[in-house]
Each structure stands twice: as C-alpha cells, then as structure tokens.
Motif scaffolding. Sequence first.
Motif, PDB file in Angstrom:
ATOM      1  N   GLN A   1       3.905  -3.715 -12.789  1.00  0.00           N
ATOM      2  CA  GLN A   1       2.455  -3.792 -12.929  1.00  0.00           C
ATOM      3  C   GLN A   1       1.818  -4.639 -11.833  1.00  0.00           C
ATOM      4  O   GLN A   1       0.834  -4.236 -11.217  1.00  0.00           O
ATOM      5  N   HIS A   2       2.395  -5.793 -11.587  1.00  0.00           N
ATOM      6  CA  HIS A   2       1.842  -6.668 -10.557  1.00  0.00           C
ATOM      7  C   HIS A   2       2.123  -6.136  -9.152  1.00  0.00           C
ATOM      8  O   HIS A   2       1.323  -6.348  -8.244  1.00  0.00           O
ATOM      9  N   ALA A   3       3.239  -5.441  -8.974  1.00  0.00           N
ATOM     10  CA  ALA A   3       3.521  -4.828  -7.670  1.00  0.00           C
ATOM     11  C   ALA A   3       2.480  -3.756  -7.356  1.00  0.00           C
ATOM     12  O   ALA A   3       1.998  -3.662  -6.229  1.00  0.00           O
ATOM     13  N   LEU A   4       2.124  -2.937  -8.363  1.00  0.00           N
ATOM     14  CA  LEU A   4       1.077  -1.939  -8.135  1.00  0.00           C
ATOM     15  C   LEU A   4      -0.233  -2.634  -7.794  1.00  0.00           C
ATOM     16  O   LEU A   4      -0.911  -2.254  -6.840  1.00  0.00           O
ATOM     17  N   GLY A   5      -0.591  -3.652  -8.552  1.00  0.00           N
ATOM     18  CA  GLY A   5      -1.821  -4.385  -8.261  1.00  0.00           C
ATOM     19  C   GLY A   5      -1.814  -4.967  -6.860  1.00  0.00           C
ATOM     20  O   GLY A   5      -2.825  -4.910  -6.145  1.00  0.00           O
ATOM     21  N   ALA A   6      -0.689  -5.517  -6.436  1.00  0.00           N
ATOM     22  CA  ALA A   6      -0.580  -6.072  -5.084  1.00  0.00           C
ATOM     23  C   ALA A   6      -0.717  -4.969  -4.030  1.00  0.00           C
ATOM     24  O   ALA A   6      -1.337  -5.177  -2.982  1.00  0.00           O
ATOM     25  N   LEU A   7      -0.159  -3.794  -4.304  1.00  0.00           N
ATOM     26  CA  LEU A   7      -0.314  -2.676  -3.371  1.00  0.00           C
ATOM     27  C   LEU A   7      -1.767  -2.220  -3.303  1.00  0.00           C
ATOM     28  O   LEU A   7      -2.270  -1.876  -2.226  1.00  0.00           O
TER      29      LEU A   7
ATOM     30  N   ARG B   1       8.364   5.214 -14.500  1.00  0.00           N
ATOM     31  CA  ARG B   1       8.986   6.516 -14.722  1.00  0.00           C
ATOM     32  C   ARG B   1       8.581   7.463 -13.594  1.00  0.00           C
ATOM     33  O   ARG B   1       7.536   7.294 -12.967  1.00  0.00           O
ATOM     34  N   GLU B   2       9.381   8.451 -13.371  1.00  0.00           N
ATOM     35  CA  GLU B   2       9.108   9.451 -12.335  1.00  0.00           C
ATOM     36  C   GLU B   2       7.733  10.080 -12.527  1.00  0.00           C
ATOM     37  O   GLU B   2       7.020  10.342 -11.559  1.00  0.00           O
ATOM     38  N   THR B   3       7.358  10.295 -13.764  1.00  0.00           N
ATOM     39  CA  THR B   3       6.084  10.953 -14.065  1.00  0.00           C
ATOM     40  C   THR B   3       4.868  10.085 -13.730  1.00  0.00           C
ATOM     41  O   THR B   3       3.753  10.603 -13.641  1.00  0.00           O
ATOM     42  N   GLU B   4       5.058   8.789 -13.534  1.00  0.00           N
ATOM     43  CA  GLU B   4       3.941   7.890 -13.221  1.00  0.00           C
ATOM     44  C   GLU B   4       3.634   7.779 -11.730  1.00  0.00           C
ATOM     45  O   GLU B   4       2.557   7.314 -11.357  1.00  0.00           O
ATOM     46  N   LYS B   5       4.538   8.208 -10.893  1.00  0.00           N
ATOM     47  CA  LYS B   5       4.380   8.033  -9.448  1.00  0.00           C
ATOM     48  C   LYS B   5       3.077   8.630  -8.925  1.00  0.00           C
ATOM     49  O   LYS B   5       2.362   8.001  -8.156  1.00  0.00           O
TER      50      LYS B   5
ATOM     51  N   VAL C   1      -0.736   3.445   2.272  1.00  0.00           N
ATOM     52  CA  VAL C   1      -0.448   4.426   1.220  1.00  0.00           C
ATOM     53  C   VAL C   1       0.788   5.242   1.594  1.00  0.00           C
ATOM     54  O   VAL C   1       1.649   5.507   0.746  1.00  0.00           O
ATOM     55  N   ALA C   2       0.909   5.619   2.860  1.00  0.00           N
ATOM     56  CA  ALA C   2       2.070   6.399   3.306  1.00  0.00           C
ATOM     57  C   ALA C   2       3.362   5.605   3.131  1.00  0.00           C
ATOM     58  O   ALA C   2       4.366   6.145   2.638  1.00  0.00           O
ATOM     59  N   LEU C   3       3.365   4.334   3.519  1.00  0.00           N
ATOM     60  CA  LEU C   3       4.561   3.496   3.360  1.00  0.00           C
ATOM     61  C   LEU C   3       4.935   3.350   1.887  1.00  0.00           C
ATOM     62  O   LEU C   3       6.104   3.469   1.519  1.00  0.00           O
ATOM     63  N   ALA C   4       3.933   3.088   1.054  1.00  0.00           N
ATOM     64  CA  ALA C   4       4.196   2.900  -0.373  1.00  0.00           C
ATOM     65  C   ALA C   4       4.703   4.182  -1.015  1.00  0.00           C
ATOM     66  O   ALA C   4       5.677   4.157  -1.768  1.00  0.00           O
ATOM     67  N   SER C   5       4.065   5.312  -0.717  1.00  0.00           N
ATOM     68  CA  SER C   5       4.488   6.572  -1.341  1.00  0.00           C
ATOM     69  C   SER C   5       5.872   6.986  -0.862  1.00  0.00           C
ATOM     70  O   SER C   5       6.677   7.501  -1.645  1.00  0.00           O
ATOM     71  N   GLU C   6       6.180   6.719   0.396  1.00  0.00           N
ATOM     72  CA  GLU C   6       7.520   7.017   0.910  1.00  0.00           C
ATOM     73  C   GLU C   6       8.566   6.157   0.194  1.00  0.00           C
ATOM     74  O   GLU C   6       9.623   6.649  -0.198  1.00  0.00           O
ATOM     75  N   ALA C   7       8.269   4.878   0.013  1.00  0.00           N
ATOM     76  CA  ALA C   7       9.202   3.994  -0.691  1.00  0.00           C
ATOM     77  C   ALA C   7       9.367   4.393  -2.153  1.00  0.00           C
ATOM     78  O   ALA C   7      10.405   4.148  -2.757  1.00  0.00           O
TER      79      ALA C   7
ATOM     80  N   LEU D   1      -2.286  14.484  -2.880  1.00  0.00           N
ATOM     81  CA  LEU D   1      -2.866  13.651  -3.936  1.00  0.00           C
ATOM     82  C   LEU D   1      -4.138  12.956  -3.464  1.00  0.00           C
ATOM     83  O   LEU D   1      -5.019  12.676  -4.264  1.00  0.00           O
ATOM     84  N   ARG D   2      -4.239  12.717  -2.189  1.00  0.00           N
ATOM     85  CA  ARG D   2      -5.464  12.104  -1.629  1.00  0.00           C
ATOM     86  C   ARG D   2      -6.642  13.029  -1.862  1.00  0.00           C
ATOM     87  O   ARG D   2      -7.738  12.593  -2.210  1.00  0.00           O
ATOM     88  N   GLU D   3      -6.404  14.320  -1.712  1.00  0.00           N
ATOM     89  CA  GLU D   3      -7.480  15.300  -1.863  1.00  0.00           C
ATOM     90  C   GLU D   3      -7.811  15.572  -3.324  1.00  0.00           C
ATOM     91  O   GLU D   3      -8.925  15.984  -3.616  1.00  0.00           O
ATOM     92  N   THR D   4      -6.866  15.344  -4.239  1.00  0.00           N
ATOM     93  CA  THR D   4      -7.105  15.655  -5.654  1.00  0.00           C
ATOM     94  C   THR D   4      -7.529  14.432  -6.451  1.00  0.00           C
ATOM     95  O   THR D   4      -7.869  14.557  -7.617  1.00  0.00           O
TER      96      THR D   4
END
Length: 144
Positions: A25-31, A94-98, A123-129, A140-143
């Motif tokens: 949760q905090h990692a997402l907030g930090a991102l 979970r995989e479904t939350e990505k 965003v690219a670095l985070a999504s790749e990781a 996803l950027r467009e949707t």
Amino acid sequence: MLEKLLARLHLADPPQTPMPPADAQHALGALLVRVAKADKTYLFSEIHEIDHLLADLYALNPVEAARMRAQCEKLEAAMPDTTDLAHILKAGIRETEKEAFVRALWAVARADGVRHASERQVVALASEALGMAPERAEALRETG
C-alpha cells in the motif's frame, strides 16, 4: 522573542511524519508521489488526485488518505530507486490488481493536465517492474 512565541504555540517543533512500513500500500502511494514529482513540480491537483486514489483504493476517509500520502512522501524520498518500490508493490498484490494500479499511476500523471516524458518514464519503469508489457501499460494510459 520570536522563538519564545513559537515555543508557546508549539510551532518550533512541528510533529514528524513517521516512516511507514515498506508494504504494498505504501509502495503504491510512494510511486504515485514519484510520478507527481517526476516533472520537478508537485501541484495541488496531483496531491488531490493521490489523496482521492488512496481513499478509493484502501477505503480511507479524506484525513486518513492525506495522512497516508504524507507517509508515502517520506517513503518516496527515502527510496531513490523506482524499481525497488515497484518490486515491493508487486510482492504484495494479486495479479488482477496490477492494471488498476498502473491506471492509478496514469491518473496522477494526467492530474496536472500536462504530459511530461519524465512522468511517462516513471510509469514505464514501475509497470515493467510489475511484469507488465509496455504495450499493455500504454493501453491503460488511454483507458484510464
């Protein structure tokens, strides 16, 4: 004289925001904070969007969301590597939350109304990781 007045008002030593746990949760907030700061500005519109996203994602009231964002700002400053933050996030979701989380990153990138290459890069670095294909992250950027 001013110091005495400030001491009486307890403004001389403002309360410190504690370092949050390095959880998903905090990692997402930090991102989210990292995306907002990527263009070297941190605007109210971005802060508002982060608070809104944290409240929605984690069922927080506005005060709790703002408090969590403050903790996430501290974590973001303490962890210089975006991929490290994303790996913490990946380990706790979970995989479904990505996709929802990548959409949240894009929402913050759009919050100030200006597209910046630096925000796109975070965003690219985070999504790749997170193990997401670059094409899917862009879609996803467009949707979002």
